[in-house]
Design an enzyme around this catalytic site. Structure first.
Site, mmCIF file in Angstrom:
data_model
loop_
_atom_site.group_PDB
_atom_site.id
_atom_site.type_symbol
_atom_site.label_atom_id
_atom_site.label_comp_id
_atom_site.label_asym_id
_atom_site.label_seq_id
_atom_site.Cartn_x
_atom_site.Cartn_y
_atom_site.Cartn_z
ATOM 1 N N TRP A 26 42.915 43.623 54.928
ATOM 2 C CA TRP A 26 42.345 42.374 55.437
ATOM 3 C C TRP A 26 40.903 42.207 54.981
ATOM 4 O O TRP A 26 40.184 43.178 54.815
ATOM 5 C CB TRP A 26 42.374 42.378 56.967
ATOM 6 C CG TRP A 26 43.722 42.057 57.520
ATOM 7 C CD1 TRP A 26 44.770 42.917 57.679
ATOM 8 C CD2 TRP A 26 44.173 40.783 57.978
ATOM 9 N NE1 TRP A 26 45.842 42.266 58.215
ATOM 10 C CE2 TRP A 26 45.505 40.942 58.421
ATOM 11 C CE3 TRP A 26 43.578 39.529 58.074
ATOM 12 C CZ2 TRP A 26 46.248 39.895 58.933
ATOM 13 C CZ3 TRP A 26 44.324 38.481 58.589
ATOM 14 C CH2 TRP A 26 45.639 38.668 59.004
ATOM 15 N N SER A 58 43.761 47.350 60.098
ATOM 16 C CA SER A 58 43.001 48.388 60.797
ATOM 17 C C SER A 58 43.842 49.136 61.825
ATOM 18 O O SER A 58 43.606 50.313 62.084
ATOM 19 C CB SER A 58 41.779 47.763 61.474
ATOM 20 O OG SER A 58 40.893 47.260 60.495
ATOM 21 N N PHE A 59 44.823 48.465 62.392
ATOM 22 C CA PHE A 59 45.694 49.107 63.378
ATOM 23 C C PHE A 59 46.434 50.297 62.777
ATOM 24 O O PHE A 59 46.732 51.274 63.479
ATOM 25 C CB PHE A 59 46.700 48.078 63.927
ATOM 26 C CG PHE A 59 47.508 48.574 65.082
ATOM 27 C CD1 PHE A 59 46.976 48.582 66.369
ATOM 28 C CD2 PHE A 59 48.804 49.023 64.896
ATOM 29 C CE1 PHE A 59 47.719 49.038 67.446
ATOM 30 C CE2 PHE A 59 49.556 49.481 65.964
ATOM 31 C CZ PHE A 59 49.009 49.488 67.237
ATOM 32 N N VAL A 81 37.979 46.240 58.858
ATOM 33 C CA VAL A 81 37.136 45.240 59.490
ATOM 34 C C VAL A 81 38.010 44.383 60.393
ATOM 35 O O VAL A 81 39.104 43.975 60.007
ATOM 36 C CB VAL A 81 36.357 44.383 58.466
ATOM 37 C CG1 VAL A 81 37.268 43.635 57.524
ATOM 38 C CG2 VAL A 81 35.407 43.433 59.158
ATOM 39 N N VAL A 82 37.521 44.186 61.608
ATOM 40 C CA VAL A 82 38.178 43.301 62.559
ATOM 41 C C VAL A 82 37.121 42.298 63.001
ATOM 42 O O VAL A 82 36.040 42.696 63.446
ATOM 43 C CB VAL A 82 38.740 44.069 63.775
ATOM 44 C CG1 VAL A 82 39.535 43.127 64.677
ATOM 45 C CG2 VAL A 82 39.607 45.246 63.331
ATOM 46 N N GLY A 86 39.707 33.934 68.702
ATOM 47 C CA GLY A 86 39.778 33.279 69.994
ATOM 48 C C GLY A 86 40.757 33.892 70.968
ATOM 49 O O GLY A 86 41.007 33.336 72.034
ATOM 50 N N THR A 87 41.325 35.051 70.620
ATOM 51 C CA THR A 87 42.299 35.705 71.493
ATOM 52 C C THR A 87 41.871 37.143 71.738
ATOM 53 O O THR A 87 41.001 37.668 71.041
ATOM 54 C CB THR A 87 43.699 35.719 70.852
ATOM 55 O OG1 THR A 87 43.680 36.619 69.737
ATOM 56 C CG2 THR A 87 44.124 34.321 70.384
ATOM 57 N N HIS A 89 43.268 39.713 70.835
ATOM 58 C CA HIS A 89 43.761 40.562 69.741
ATOM 59 C C HIS A 89 42.659 41.467 69.211
ATOM 60 O O HIS A 89 42.876 42.659 68.951
ATOM 61 C CB HIS A 89 44.324 39.674 68.625
ATOM 62 C CG HIS A 89 44.861 40.428 67.462
ATOM 63 N ND1 HIS A 89 44.140 40.606 66.304
ATOM 64 C CD2 HIS A 89 46.044 41.046 67.277
ATOM 65 C CE1 HIS A 89 44.869 41.306 65.441
ATOM 66 N NE2 HIS A 89 46.021 41.591 66.009
ATOM 67 N N PHE A 114 34.065 57.075 60.194
ATOM 68 C CA PHE A 114 34.394 55.852 60.924
ATOM 69 C C PHE A 114 33.730 54.655 60.248
ATOM 70 O O PHE A 114 32.571 54.336 60.504
ATOM 71 C CB PHE A 114 33.950 55.974 62.381
ATOM 72 C CG PHE A 114 34.432 54.859 63.244
ATOM 73 C CD1 PHE A 114 35.756 54.810 63.662
ATOM 74 C CD2 PHE A 114 33.575 53.852 63.638
ATOM 75 C CE1 PHE A 114 36.206 53.778 64.475
ATOM 76 C CE2 PHE A 114 34.009 52.818 64.453
ATOM 77 C CZ PHE A 114 35.328 52.777 64.869
#
Length: 160
Positions: A26, A58-59, A81-82, A86-87, A89, A114
């Site tokens: 991502w 990333s998960f 990267v996350v 708007g949720t 998640h 990390f």
């Protein structure tokens, strides 16, 4: 800036260390910067045996980190990267990846660099990606931390 007060790490004697870098797919531009930083650190410190693997997101970083730790890598660098949306998640992925990577490291004794950016917006991620104009180089930093820890663990095993 979040990097204020960061230590200057000393990395010594990484000869013979096997290092794996795993990176999310991502946010391509940010990930390119993180990967470049990791690869520069590996080269600068003289790591001769390394591999780069890509994971969907990333998960998935913790499960792949565990697989690599189980296969004898001396250090694993996890890059992702996350970016907050708007949720909830964002919260779930950040927490799962962080706790998962911590568990892999403590369960296996293999240091995990990390390099998971958890940002509120795209600009924060770009500022940390090690790109031209970025304020920080988290790929390089995460790799340096993993190498320094792996070298310290090797010293402990030999001398303590």
């Amino acid at each position: 800036m979040s990097g204020e007060g960061a230590p200057v790490l000393t990395v010594q004697d990484v000869r013979g260390l096997r290092v794996a870098v795993i990176a999310s797919q991502w946010h391509e531009k940010v990930m390119d910067g993180l990967i470049d930083g990791a690869q520069r650190a590996l080269k600068e410190y003289g790591v001769e045996e390394s591999v780069l693997l890509r994971v969907p997101g990333s998960f998935e970083l913790p499960v792949v980190a565990r697989g690599l730790a189980a296969r004898g890598y001396d250090a694993v660098v996890a890059l992702g990267v996350v970016i907050r949306g708007g949720t909830p998640h964002f919260d779930y992925v950040c927490e799962a990846a962080t706790l998962g990577l911590t568990q892999v490291s403590t369960d296996t004794g293999v240091p995990i660099g990390f390099g998971l950016l958890t940002c509120d917006n795209d600009q924060q991620a770009l500022d940390r990606a090690g790109l031209p104009g970025s304020k920080e180089d988290k790929g390089f930093e995460a790799t340096t931390a993993a190498l320094a820890t792996a070298a310290l663990l090797r010293e402990i095993a030999r001398n303590h």
